[in-house]
Design a protein around this motif. Structure first.
Motif, PDB file in Angstrom:
ATOM      1  N   THR A  10       0.819  -1.215   0.000  1.00  0.00           N
ATOM      2  CA  THR A  10       0.000   0.000   0.000  1.00  0.00           C
ATOM      3  C   THR A  10       0.851   1.263   0.000  1.00  0.00           C
ATOM      4  O   THR A  10       1.991   1.270   0.452  1.00  0.00           O
ATOM      5  N   ASN A  12      -0.846   5.178   0.672  1.00  0.00           N
ATOM      6  CA  ASN A  12      -1.985   6.097   0.750  1.00  0.00           C
ATOM      7  C   ASN A  12      -3.280   5.480   0.204  1.00  0.00           C
ATOM      8  O   ASN A  12      -3.890   6.004  -0.722  1.00  0.00           O
ATOM      9  N   GLU A  13      -3.685   4.396   0.816  1.00  0.00           N
ATOM     10  CA  GLU A  13      -4.899   3.676   0.413  1.00  0.00           C
ATOM     11  C   GLU A  13      -5.985   3.723   1.486  1.00  0.00           C
ATOM     12  O   GLU A  13      -6.816   2.819   1.579  1.00  0.00           O
ATOM     13  N   ALA A  14      -5.987   4.767   2.311  1.00  0.00           N
ATOM     14  CA  ALA A  14      -6.934   4.850   3.426  1.00  0.00           C
ATOM     15  C   ALA A  14      -8.383   4.724   2.969  1.00  0.00           C
ATOM     16  O   ALA A  14      -9.203   4.122   3.658  1.00  0.00           O
ATOM     17  N   GLU A  15      -8.701   5.262   1.830  1.00  0.00           N
ATOM     18  CA  GLU A  15     -10.087   5.246   1.347  1.00  0.00           C
ATOM     19  C   GLU A  15     -10.592   3.836   1.070  1.00  0.00           C
ATOM     20  O   GLU A  15     -11.777   3.558   1.240  1.00  0.00           O
ATOM     21  N   ILE A  17      -8.625   0.579   1.875  1.00  0.00           N
ATOM     22  CA  ILE A  17      -7.995  -0.589   2.489  1.00  0.00           C
ATOM     23  C   ILE A  17      -8.889  -1.322   3.476  1.00  0.00           C
ATOM     24  O   ILE A  17      -8.887  -2.554   3.520  1.00  0.00           O
ATOM     25  N   ASP A  36       3.251  -1.495   4.015  1.00  0.00           N
ATOM     26  CA  ASP A  36       3.029  -0.087   3.711  1.00  0.00           C
ATOM     27  C   ASP A  36       4.309   0.633   3.305  1.00  0.00           C
ATOM     28  O   ASP A  36       5.347   0.491   3.935  1.00  0.00           O
ATOM     29  N   SER A  39       2.702   5.469   3.859  1.00  0.00           N
ATOM     30  CA  SER A  39       1.444   6.215   3.727  1.00  0.00           C
ATOM     31  C   SER A  39       1.374   7.348   4.746  1.00  0.00           C
ATOM     32  O   SER A  39       1.830   7.215   5.881  1.00  0.00           O
ATOM     33  N   ASP A  41      -1.756   9.012   5.052  1.00  0.00           N
ATOM     34  CA  ASP A  41      -3.196   9.263   5.151  1.00  0.00           C
ATOM     35  C   ASP A  41      -3.922   8.370   6.160  1.00  0.00           C
ATOM     36  O   ASP A  41      -5.138   8.322   6.177  1.00  0.00           O
ATOM     37  N   THR A  43      -3.550   5.015   6.390  1.00  0.00           N
ATOM     38  CA  THR A  43      -3.732   3.658   5.870  1.00  0.00           C
ATOM     39  C   THR A  43      -3.369   2.612   6.916  1.00  0.00           C
ATOM     40  O   THR A  43      -4.102   1.636   7.109  1.00  0.00           O
ATOM     41  N   GLN A  44      -2.259   2.789   7.593  1.00  0.00           N
ATOM     42  CA  GLN A  44      -1.780   1.798   8.558  1.00  0.00           C
ATOM     43  C   GLN A  44      -2.797   1.562   9.675  1.00  0.00           C
ATOM     44  O   GLN A  44      -3.096   0.415  10.012  1.00  0.00           O
ATOM     45  N   ALA A  47      -5.903  -0.244   8.364  1.00  0.00           N
ATOM     46  CA  ALA A  47      -5.601  -1.654   8.088  1.00  0.00           C
ATOM     47  C   ALA A  47      -5.558  -2.463   9.374  1.00  0.00           C
ATOM     48  O   ALA A  47      -6.107  -3.569   9.444  1.00  0.00           O
TER      49      ALA A  47
END
Length: 74
Positions: A10, A12-15, A17, A36, A39, A41, A43-44, A47
């Protein structure tokens, strides 16, 4: 089917993930690893909240894939 380790690289896949992780059938997912690439944003955290194990892979898609695979259960 036997559970397997699933590696998701990943950046920056917060939207997306959380939904991606929740869609993985529990019968298949022995270990969900989010590798990761730095990121910024959240994401971590998303997730982890969705049930994944997060590893910090540093920058780069290839590096994230390689470190995620190395972290997978044998």
């Amino acid at each position: 089917m036997h559970p397997v380790s699933i590696v998701i690289p990943t950046l920056n896949e917060a939207e997306a993930i959380g939904a991606v992780i929740r869609e993985i059938p529990p019968a298949y997912a022995g270990d969900i690893i989010v590798a990761d690439s730095g990121s910024t944003d959240g994401t971590q955290d998303i997730a982890r909240a969705a049930g994944a194990r997060v590893i910090e892979a540093g920058r780069g898609y290839g590096r994230a894939c390689a470190l995620g695979a190395a972290a997978a259960a044998p």
